[in-house]
Scaffold this active site. Sequence first.
Site, PDB file in Angstrom:
ATOM      1  N   THR A  95       0.929  -1.285   0.089  1.00 58.80           N
ATOM      2  CA  THR A  95      -0.179   0.005  -0.107  1.00 58.80           C
ATOM      3  C   THR A  95       1.024   1.018  -0.105  1.00 58.80           C
ATOM      4  O   THR A  95       1.511   1.634   1.030  1.00 58.80           O
ATOM      5  CB  THR A  95      -0.772   0.135   1.221  1.00 58.80           C
ATOM      6  OG1 THR A  95      -1.674  -1.125   1.460  1.00 58.80           O
ATOM      7  CG2 THR A  95      -1.809   1.246   1.051  1.00 58.80           C
ATOM      8  N   LYS A 170      -6.935   1.830  -2.914  1.00 57.50           N
ATOM      9  CA  LYS A 170      -6.660   1.168  -1.572  1.00 57.50           C
ATOM     10  C   LYS A 170      -6.748   2.403  -0.667  1.00 57.50           C
ATOM     11  O   LYS A 170      -7.197   2.155   0.481  1.00 57.50           O
ATOM     12  CB  LYS A 170      -5.265   0.778  -1.818  1.00 57.50           C
ATOM     13  CG  LYS A 170      -4.549  -0.054  -0.542  1.00 57.50           C
ATOM     14  CD  LYS A 170      -5.452  -1.034  -0.082  1.00 57.50           C
ATOM     15  CE  LYS A 170      -5.032  -1.432   1.325  1.00 57.50           C
ATOM     16  NZ  LYS A 170      -5.915  -1.950   2.233  1.00 57.50           N
ATOM     17  N   LYS A 238      -0.020   5.228   8.195  1.00 56.29           N
ATOM     18  CA  LYS A 238       0.570   5.608   7.087  1.00 56.29           C
ATOM     19  C   LYS A 238      -0.482   5.753   6.004  1.00 56.29           C
ATOM     20  O   LYS A 238      -0.306   6.732   5.215  1.00 56.29           O
ATOM     21  CB  LYS A 238       1.553   4.398   6.489  1.00 56.29           C
ATOM     22  CG  LYS A 238       2.322   4.547   5.279  1.00 56.29           C
ATOM     23  CD  LYS A 238       1.749   3.279   4.257  1.00 56.29           C
ATOM     24  CE  LYS A 238       1.784   2.006   4.873  1.00 56.29           C
ATOM     25  NZ  LYS A 238       1.140   1.074   4.143  1.00 56.29           N
TER      26      LYS A 238
HETATM   27  N1  LIG Z   1      -1.297  -6.479   7.687  1.00 56.49           N
HETATM   28  C1  LIG Z   1      -2.494  -6.264   6.826  1.00 56.49           C
HETATM   29  O1  LIG Z   1      -3.620  -6.465   7.188  1.00 56.49           O
HETATM   30  C2  LIG Z   1      -2.561  -5.403   5.560  1.00 56.49           C
HETATM   31  C3  LIG Z   1      -1.381  -4.897   5.259  1.00 56.49           C
HETATM   32  N2  LIG Z   1      -1.408  -4.216   4.048  1.00 56.49           N
HETATM   33  C4  LIG Z   1      -0.183  -3.240   3.305  1.00 56.49           C
HETATM   34  O2  LIG Z   1       0.724  -4.557   3.087  1.00 56.49           O
HETATM   35  C5  LIG Z   1       1.923  -4.111   3.049  1.00 56.49           C
HETATM   36  C6  LIG Z   1       2.608  -5.156   4.190  1.00 56.49           C
HETATM   37  O3  LIG Z   1       2.007  -4.974   5.358  1.00 56.49           O
HETATM   38  P1  LIG Z   1       2.381  -6.258   6.441  1.00 56.49           P
HETATM   39  O4  LIG Z   1       2.849  -7.424   5.860  1.00 56.49           O
HETATM   40  O5  LIG Z   1       1.451  -6.218   7.556  1.00 56.49           O
HETATM   41  O6  LIG Z   1       3.805  -5.477   7.068  1.00 56.49           O
HETATM   42  P2  LIG Z   1       4.843  -6.013   7.972  1.00 56.49           P
HETATM   43  O7  LIG Z   1       5.372  -4.836   8.734  1.00 56.49           O
HETATM   44  O8  LIG Z   1       4.216  -7.234   8.677  1.00 56.49           O
HETATM   45  O9  LIG Z   1       5.983  -6.500   7.041  1.00 56.49           O
HETATM   46  C7  LIG Z   1       6.655  -5.485   6.237  1.00 56.49           C
HETATM   47  C8  LIG Z   1       7.536  -6.118   5.359  1.00 56.49           C
HETATM   48  O10 LIG Z   1       8.404  -4.899   4.747  1.00 56.49           O
HETATM   49  C9  LIG Z   1       9.880  -5.245   4.800  1.00 56.49           C
HETATM   50  N3  LIG Z   1      10.449  -3.954   4.901  1.00 56.49           N
HETATM   51  C10 LIG Z   1      10.403  -3.018   5.557  1.00 56.49           C
HETATM   52  N4  LIG Z   1      11.090  -2.100   5.485  1.00 56.49           N
HETATM   53  C11 LIG Z   1      11.909  -2.559   4.561  1.00 56.49           C
HETATM   54  C12 LIG Z   1      13.108  -1.878   3.808  1.00 56.49           C
HETATM   55  N5  LIG Z   1      13.608  -0.693   3.866  1.00 56.49           N
HETATM   56  N6  LIG Z   1      13.713  -2.646   2.652  1.00 56.49           N
HETATM   57  C13 LIG Z   1      13.227  -3.980   2.547  1.00 56.49           C
HETATM   58  N7  LIG Z   1      12.293  -4.471   3.145  1.00 56.49           N
HETATM   59  C14 LIG Z   1      11.484  -3.816   4.041  1.00 56.49           C
HETATM   60  C15 LIG Z   1       9.910  -6.108   6.082  1.00 56.49           C
HETATM   61  O11 LIG Z   1      11.133  -6.608   6.208  1.00 56.49           O
HETATM   62  P3  LIG Z   1      11.521  -7.214   7.538  1.00 56.49           P
HETATM   63  O12 LIG Z   1      10.994  -8.572   7.864  1.00 56.49           O
HETATM   64  O13 LIG Z   1      13.088  -7.354   7.612  1.00 56.49           O
HETATM   65  O14 LIG Z   1      11.329  -6.198   8.660  1.00 56.49           O
HETATM   66  C16 LIG Z   1       8.715  -6.945   6.027  1.00 56.49           C
HETATM   67  O15 LIG Z   1       9.065  -8.000   4.857  1.00 56.49           O
HETATM   68  C17 LIG Z   1       1.980  -2.594   3.928  1.00 56.49           C
HETATM   69  O16 LIG Z   1       2.088  -1.526   2.679  1.00 56.49           O
HETATM   70  C18 LIG Z   1       0.570  -2.739   4.463  1.00 56.49           C
HETATM   71  O17 LIG Z   1      -0.141  -1.271   4.499  1.00 56.49           O
HETATM   72  C19 LIG Z   1      -2.325  -4.375   3.140  1.00 56.49           C
HETATM   73  C20 LIG Z   1      -3.666  -4.875   3.404  1.00 56.49           C
HETATM   74  C21 LIG Z   1      -3.632  -5.629   4.493  1.00 56.49           C
HETATM   75  O1  LIG Z   2      -5.096  -2.694   4.677  1.00 57.19           O
HETATM   76  C1  LIG Z   2      -5.648  -3.165   5.588  1.00 57.19           C
HETATM   77  C2  LIG Z   2      -6.674  -3.921   5.336  1.00 57.19           C
HETATM   78  O2  LIG Z   2      -7.233  -4.876   6.109  1.00 57.19           O
HETATM   79  O3  LIG Z   2      -7.216  -3.907   4.270  1.00 57.19           O
END
Ligand SMILES: NC(=O)C1=CN([C@@H]2O[C@H](COP(=O)(O)OP(=O)(O)OC[C@H]3O[C@@H](n4cnc5c(N)ncnc54)[C@H](OP(=O)(O)O)[C@@H]3O)[C@@H](O)[C@H]2O)C=CC1
Ligand SMILES: O=CC(=O)O
Length: 298
Positions: A95, A170, A238
């Site tokens: 996102t 989104k 965010k």
């Molecule tokens: N959780 C949810 O319910 C939902 C989330 N989203 C979106 O999906 C995306 C991921 O969410 P989510 O999985 O929950 O987040 P997490 O915080 O669980 O995971 C984030 C991921 O991004 C990686 N990351 C962060 N910073 C960096 C960087 N500088 N370089 C490389 N990799 C990086 C992390 O790596 P590391 O493991 O090393 O920290 C990890 O793999 C976000 O944009 C979120 O808004 C969308 C729908 C639903």
């Molecule tokens: O981005 C979060 C979700 O629940 O969708």
Amino acid sequence: MEVGFLGLGIMGKAMAMNLLKNGFKVTVWNRTLAKCEELVEFGATIGDTPAAVVKKCKITVAILSDPSAALSVVFDKDGVLEQIGSGKGYIDMSTVDDDTSSKIHKAVTTKGGSFLEAPVSGSKKPAEDGQLVILAAGDEALYEEAIPAFDVLGKKSFFLGHVGNGAKMKLVVNMIMGSMMNAFSEGLVLAERSGLNPHALLDVLDLGGIANPMFRLKGPTMIQNNYSPAFPLKHQQKDMRLALALGDENAVSMPVAAAANEVVYSYLNAFKKARSMELGDLDFSAVHEIVKIHKSSS
Ligand SMILES: NC(=O)C1=CN([C@@H]2O[C@H](COP(=O)(O)OP(=O)(O)OC[C@H]3O[C@@H](n4cnc5c(N)ncnc54)[C@H](OP(=O)(O)O)[C@@H]3O)[C@@H](O)[C@H]2O)C=CC1
Ligand SMILES: O=CC(=O)O
């Protein structure tokens, strides 16, 4: 079909696992490489860098925390750009805002690759169950090619046209969700403080016109002060921030969303304040704690 997968956070891990369970060959990379091991047990191969994954796979998917992570994985040393090129597709499911997505699109296509943005609606459980809603935009041929994977990851995919439309859709959805979560938290606190049983409130809500899966799923855990993260609060903040910027760009006044993010009565900066209290890694329903604190102190 061989798919590269970058980012094994809450969402990425569940999504990559689903692909593996459904017969896809998956090569994974995560900044914290140790997180890849669990997927190896299910048949994944590890790529040492994003570039190594793109080199190996025709299509690479990424789902990363925020715009800066999405850009870093593409543009930094050993990043996607080093190996993307003709015949290869890059699908970013993070996102982010449309500006971030457009920068990635331009860089990937300049090198001859194809690009699709495909953020998802739905949280940890829908990701685990393959029930996400996929909001794709960009290269339509890549979208068609990715349909078998999207069918495993989601219950419905939308193709929304040019790059930016998926990101914007989104953000609109999550702006509404963040505002609703604030109102819901206030309702739960108001019910309790005025002597009502909050469980009865959940039952009443669930039978009426504003019944929805979020209240149904989050309500019982919020009443128990359980904020085990499915959608981390820091990501919701965010999304509110990026949605408000989109509002600014389009001269759309959004006082409700602004209030949810910035100023709600005297508990200023509900989401931001929650972050500063280090609640950012908890579920976004932890905004409930802020509402409770305010209601106690006023
Ligand atoms: N959780 C949810 O319910 C939902 C989330 N989203 C979106 O999906 C995306 C991921 O969410 P989510 O999985 O929950 O987040 P997490 O915080 O669980 O995971 C984030 C991921 O991004 C990686 N990351 C962060 N910073 C960096 C960087 N500088 N370089 C490389 N990799 C990086 C992390 O790596 P590391 O493991 O090393 O920290 C990890 O793999 C976000 O944009 C979120 O808004 C969308 C729908 C639903
Ligand atoms: O981005 C979060 C979700 O629940 O969708």
